[in-house]
Write a protein that holds these residues in place. Structure first.
Motif, PDB file in Angstrom:
ATOM      1  N   GLU A  29      61.114  43.036  65.851  1.00 55.45           N
ATOM      2  CA  GLU A  29      62.539  43.135  66.142  1.00 55.45           C
ATOM      3  C   GLU A  29      62.854  44.155  67.222  1.00 55.45           C
ATOM      4  O   GLU A  29      63.976  44.199  67.738  1.00 55.45           O
ATOM      5  CB  GLU A  29      63.326  43.474  64.869  1.00 55.45           C
TER       6      GLU A  29
ATOM      7  N   GLU B 176      62.410  43.228  72.066  1.00 57.66           N
ATOM      8  CA  GLU B 176      63.448  42.957  73.056  1.00 57.66           C
ATOM      9  C   GLU B 176      64.251  44.196  73.391  1.00 57.66           C
ATOM     10  O   GLU B 176      64.859  44.268  74.466  1.00 57.66           O
ATOM     11  CB  GLU B 176      64.381  41.859  72.529  1.00 57.66           C
TER      12      GLU B 176
ATOM     13  N   THR C 253      63.000  47.302  76.526  1.00 57.29           N
ATOM     14  CA  THR C 253      63.305  47.380  77.953  1.00 57.29           C
ATOM     15  C   THR C 253      64.743  47.813  78.222  1.00 57.29           C
ATOM     16  O   THR C 253      65.180  47.808  79.380  1.00 57.29           O
ATOM     17  CB  THR C 253      63.054  46.015  78.631  1.00 57.29           C
ATOM     18  N   GLN C 254      65.477  48.173  77.178  1.00 52.58           N
ATOM     19  CA  GLN C 254      66.830  48.663  77.386  1.00 52.58           C
ATOM     20  C   GLN C 254      66.798  50.137  77.803  1.00 52.58           C
ATOM     21  O   GLN C 254      65.877  50.884  77.442  1.00 52.58           O
ATOM     22  CB  GLN C 254      67.664  48.499  76.114  1.00 52.58           C
TER      23      GLN C 254
ATOM     24  N   GLU D 196      60.626  46.557  84.023  1.00 54.37           N
ATOM     25  CA  GLU D 196      61.207  45.207  84.038  1.00 54.37           C
ATOM     26  C   GLU D 196      61.910  44.917  85.354  1.00 54.37           C
ATOM     27  O   GLU D 196      61.743  43.841  85.945  1.00 54.37           O
ATOM     28  CB  GLU D 196      62.178  45.058  82.868  1.00 54.37           C
TER      29      GLU D 196
ATOM     30  N   GLU E  31      57.160  40.626  80.155  1.00 53.09           N
ATOM     31  CA  GLU E  31      57.378  40.261  78.755  1.00 53.09           C
ATOM     32  C   GLU E  31      56.507  41.139  77.876  1.00 53.09           C
ATOM     33  O   GLU E  31      55.333  41.383  78.197  1.00 53.09           O
ATOM     34  CB  GLU E  31      57.043  38.784  78.534  1.00 53.09           C
TER      35      GLU E  31
END
Length: 461
Positions: free
Chosen positions: A403, A406, A409-410, A430, A441
Motif C-alpha cells: 500500500e 504508490e 514517489t510523492q 520519477e 515503477e
C-alpha cells in the motif's frame, strides 16, 4: 468512433434506400405486366369474337388471316379450337402437344379463362400462354390460346430496372458521402478535444485554442474544456513558479545564516556543543531540501513545458551503470552493502547521459540509505521485446508494504521512522525518468526488498 458512426449512418441510409427501391422496382414491373396483359387480353377477345362468327359460318379463314397477321407483327402464335376440341387454326409452332397448351385450352373451353400474366421480372420467361373461351357459357364454341411473347416487355423492365438501380447507386454514394461529411463534422471536434485533453494529461500543457466547429453541443463543450485547460495551466504555472521563487528566495537567507554561523567567535561555535551540532544539522538539512526542491522544479518544468529533448540524445547504458556503480561503491561499503552489476552488451538508450546518471544515482542513494547493513543491491539492464530497455535497481532489504509503493514517489513522503533524507529522492527520480523519455515503477523484490524499474526507449540508429 468515426468508423462506427459511418457504419451506423451507412446502414440506416441503405435500409431506407432499399425500402424505397424495392417497392419502386415492383411497381415498374407491375405496370409493364398490366400494360402487356391489357393489350394481349384485347387481342385475345378479338380472336374469340372472330372465332365465334367463324364457327357460326363454319369458315375460319378470317381467323387464320388475323392470326397470321398477328404473328407477323408481334411474333406470337395463335391456336383456335372448335367445340369438339379440334384445332381449327394454328400458327407458328403452337399445337395441342406444345407444353401447357392442352391444359389452358381445355380449361378455357370449360369457361375457365387463363388471362393472368405473372409479374414480369428481368429473369422471367419470355413466353406466356393465355386463353379465353369462344362463344357463350350456354353454347361453347371452343377456345383461343395466345402464346404471348413478353421479351420486349421484359427488356423494358430490365432497362428501367437498370436505370433505377443506377440512380439508387448514385443516391447511395451521395448518402455515403453525406454520411462521411456528417461523421467528420461531428467527430473532428471530438478528436480535437481528445488530443487536447490527452496532451493536458500527459504534459500539463494547454497551448492552443480549440476550433469552434461541429454541433452546438460540441462547441459548448469545447469552450468549457478550453476554459478548464487554461485554468489548469494557470494553476500549474502558479504552483511551479511559487516553488521556484520560494526556493530561490530562501537560499539567500540560508546563505546569510551559514555565513553568520561560520563567522561566530570560536568560543560560540564549539563543535562539541550539542546545540551547535543540532543547529548545523538542521541548517544542512534545510539546504538539502531547498536544493532538491529546485532540482524537482527544474525537472517538472522540463516535462510540463515539453522541453525534454530526450529523443535526440543517446547513451551507452552499460558504461553509465558501470561508472555510477564505482562512484557509489565506497558509500555502499561504508553502509555494509554489496553492489552487483548485471548488464547486457550493446544497450543504447534514447536518453541523455546526464539524466540517466542522475536517475541511477538517486536510486542507488535511496537503496544504500534504506536497504540496511548486509543487504545486496543489484543493478541490472536488459533489452525488452517491445523496443525498450529496462534498468533495475533491486535490493533485498526490508522493502515497503504494497500500500506504500504508490506513495513512495510523492514529495516529502518517508516510509520509515528514521529521519534520513529529505523525502524528495524518489520524486526526483520519477520526474528524471519522465524527463528522459521513460518511466519509473516501484515493485516488491521477492522474497523481500524493493525494486525500482526504469523503462527507457532504445535508440534506433
Amino acid at each position: 468512433m468515426r468508423a462506427r458512426l459511418m457504419g451506423v449512418l451507412a446502414i440506416v441510409s441503405l435500409v431506407l434506400l432499399a425500402a424505397l427501391l424495392l417497392p419502386f422496382l415492383a411497381a415498374v414491373s407491375d405496370a409493364q405486366t398490366q400494360r402487356l396483359q391489357l393489350t394481349r387480353s384485347a387481342a385475345l377477345d378479338r380472336f374469340a369474337g372472330l372465332a365465334d362468327r367463324s364457327a357460326a359460318e363454319n369458315d375460319y379463314s378470317s381467323v387464320r388471316i388475323e392470326a397470321d397477321r398477328h404473328e407477323e407483327l408481334y411474333g406470337e402464335a395463335v391456336l383456335v379450337t372448335d367445340a369438339s376440341g379440334k384445332v381449327v387454326v394454328s400458327t407458328g409452332d403452337l399445337s395441342m402437344a406444345s407444353p401447357g397448351v392442352g391444359t389452358v385450352a381445355d380449361l378455357a373451353a370449360r369457361e375457365l379463362p387463363q388471362l393472368t400474366i405473372d409479374p414480369l421480372r428481368p429473369w422471367s420467361s419470355a413466353r406466356t400462354l393465355i386463353a379465353t373461351p369462344v362463344g357463350s357459357p350456354h353454347e361453347p364454341e371452343g377456345a383461343v390460346v395466345l402464346a404471348v411473347d413478353s421479351s420486349r416487355a421484359i427488356g423494358d423492365v430490365r432497362r428501367l430496372w437498370l436505370i433505377i438501380c443506377a440512380a439508387a447507386i448514385a443516391a447511395a454514394l451521395l448518402l455515403l458521402f453525406m454520411a462521411s461529411r456528417t461523421a467528420r463534422w461531428v467527430i473532428r471536434p471530438v478528436r480535437q478535444l481528445e488530443d487536447a485533453v490527452v496532451e493536458l494529461g500527459r504534459s500539463a500543457t494547454w497551448n492552443q485554442p480549440l476550433e469552434a466547429s461541429g454541433p452546438p453541443e460540441l462547441r459548448r463543450l469545447a469552450r468549457a474544456v478550453e476554459v478548464m485547460g487554461a485554468t489548469v495551466q494557470r494553476s500549474i504555472d502558479v504552483q511551479r513558479q511559487m516553488v521556484a521563487d520560494s526556493s530561490h528566495q530562501l537560499r539567500n537567507p540560508l546563505a546569510s545564516i551559514r555565513l553568520r554561523i561560520d563567522g561566530l567567535a570560536p568560543e560560540l561555535r564549539d563543535p562539541a556543543s550539542p546545540a551547535f551540532a543540532h543547529l548545523q544539522d538542521d541548517l544542512e538539512r534545510l539546504e538539502d531540501v531547498l536544493s532538491d526542491l529546485l532540482k524537482l522544479a527544474a525537472l517538472e518544468s522540463r516535462v510540463t513545458d515539453g522541453r525534454a529533448a530526450f529523443a535526440a540524445e543517446e547513451c551507452l547504458v552499460g558504461a553509465v551503470l558501470t561508472e555510477e556503480l564505482e562512484i557509489w561503491r565506497p558509500a555502499a561499503l561504508a553502509a555494509g552493502i554489496d553492489l552487483v552489476l548485471r548488464v547486457s552488451d550493446g544497450l543504447v538508450a534514447a536518453a541523455g547521459e546526464h539524466d540517466l546518471r542522475q536517475l541511477i544515482g538517486a536510486l542507488l542513494d535511496n537503496a544504500i540509505k534504506y536497504a540496511g547493513s548486509g543487504a545486496t543491491v543489484v543493478l541490472a539492464a536488459a533489452r525488452l521485446g517491445d523496443g525498450s530497455i529496462e534498468v533495475r535497481v533491486a535490493d533485498d532489504g526490508p522493502g515497503l508494504p504494497a500500500e506504500q509503493l504508490e506513495l513512495a514517489t510523492q514529495r516529502f513522503w518517508r516510509g520509515g521512522v528514521t529521519p534520513l533524507g529529505t523525502g524528495l529522492g524518489l520524486a526526483i527520480a520519477e520526474q528524471t525518468a519522465l524527463a528522459a523519455g521513460g518511466r519509473l515503477e516501484l515493485v516488491p523484490t521477492e522474497p523481500h526488498g524493493l525494486t525500482a524499474v526504469i523503462t527507457l526507449p532504445e535508440a534506433t540508429s
